[in-house]
Design an enzyme around this catalytic site. Sequence first.
Site, short mmCIF file in Angstrom:
data_model
loop_
_atom_site.label_atom_id
_atom_site.label_comp_id
_atom_site.label_asym_id
_atom_site.label_seq_id
_atom_site.Cartn_x
_atom_site.Cartn_y
_atom_site.Cartn_z
N GLY A 145 0.81 -1.21 0.00
CA GLY A 145 0.00 0.00 0.00
C GLY A 145 0.85 1.26 0.00
O GLY A 145 0.57 2.22 -0.74
N ASP A 146 1.89 1.27 0.81
CA ASP A 146 2.80 2.41 0.84
C ASP A 146 3.51 2.59 -0.49
O ASP A 146 3.66 3.72 -0.99
CB ASP A 146 3.84 2.22 1.95
CG ASP A 146 3.25 2.32 3.33
OD1 ASP A 146 2.90 3.43 3.74
OD2 ASP A 146 3.13 1.28 4.00
N THR A 147 3.97 1.49 -1.07
CA THR A 147 4.71 1.58 -2.32
C THR A 147 3.83 2.04 -3.47
O THR A 147 4.24 2.87 -4.29
CB THR A 147 5.35 0.22 -2.65
OG1 THR A 147 6.16 -0.19 -1.55
CG2 THR A 147 6.22 0.32 -3.89
N ALA B 215 3.40 5.69 -3.11
CA ALA B 215 4.61 6.40 -3.53
C ALA B 215 4.69 6.49 -5.05
O ALA B 215 5.03 7.55 -5.60
CB ALA B 215 5.85 5.69 -2.98
#
Length: 408
Positions: free
Chosen positions: A179-181, A184
């Site tokens: 999710g973070d990637t 980003a």
Amino acid sequence: MAHDPTLALTPPSPAALRGLRVVEMGQLIAGPFAAKMLGEFGAEVVKIEPPGAGDPLRNWRLLQDGTSVWWQVQSRNKQSVAIDLRSAAGQDLARRLIAEADVLVENFRPGQLEAWGMAPEQLLALNPKLVMLRVSGYGQTGPYRDKPGFGVIGEAMGGLRHLSAEPGRVPVRVGISIGDTLAALHGVIGVLMALRHREVNGGQGQVVDVALHEAVFNCMESLIPEYSAFGVVRQPAGSALPGIAPSNAYPCSDGWVLIGGNGDSIFKRLMAVIGRDDLAQAPDLADNAGRVARVAELDAVIGAWTAQRTMAEALAALDAARVPAGKVYTAADIHDDPHYRARDMILQQATRDGHTVAVPGIVPKLSATPGTVRSSAPRLGDDTDAVLAGMGLTAAQIAELRARGVVA
């Protein structure tokens, strides 16, 4: 940014983002990953960290000499400046850096920048060309904006976690902070679009607002159209690809092999490999709809064939027939794979503590302006004096700020 001579890397080449100045405020994964990508393609990235422990990622997962080896990837090509943003003097230093920047990357909770006197309207008044990337759990607006949000929650709200399971079993993590990637990556795309707009529309900056759950949701394919048109709630399917057949993981005598035999002509070649020409010629299996109707039968016959072979034997036969297939790679498989090596996807990177560690290469591959690693990941505050001196502060002023704990 000075080149680090301890790095045995590719020769210098024209950089796609050369001259771009980025200030990174934030920590852990989403914001820093976005700044990492910008840095790999030539942007000068100044990372602001809190004095003391710095970015918590420095201490996540496996440590070498007290520093995470993950840090060596996430923070290469960056300069570290240790500034206490809780102090008025630290906030003033940050504003001075931002005043000369092209891009600001931050992933604090919504409202934190505003509390420090750095709301978008204030920063854009200070620097009208500024592009602000703001990554948060739920975005800068909406009823959930103030809720705490991590990548794992974004994966759940975005619809991914519901599908990542075997049918009837607990939904599982993908295994990385996907999710973070994804947030980003969407952030980098947004920054590049905003920079293009700035270039052709008089130099005006803007805010790029990325929510973790929206970045995940954007990758959920036909999830909502299927629900809207048919009332269908897509369910977990384990290793299969629902509605597309045959495509699954199949057992070999020494592991699992993934086979994508779902193209019409590919299916015929796959059936020929496993000795089932009767299925290759069956009229009702000539297209995907017919194969989906008999997917359990097809998976069973393919699995029976793979179970009698090693992975190497199965892959050799499938490769010869031009059927897409592959083994499930571990870290060791990736590290030793000749294709990864041939495409410079495993690099040997020196650390500032005297070690050499294998790290992922750079994606995407640009023919004229490829990404590079120009400097290894910094120790906390390595560049504080140099960056502040570049802002016009004298050695005495820097020493006074350090004595007050504003910088480190």
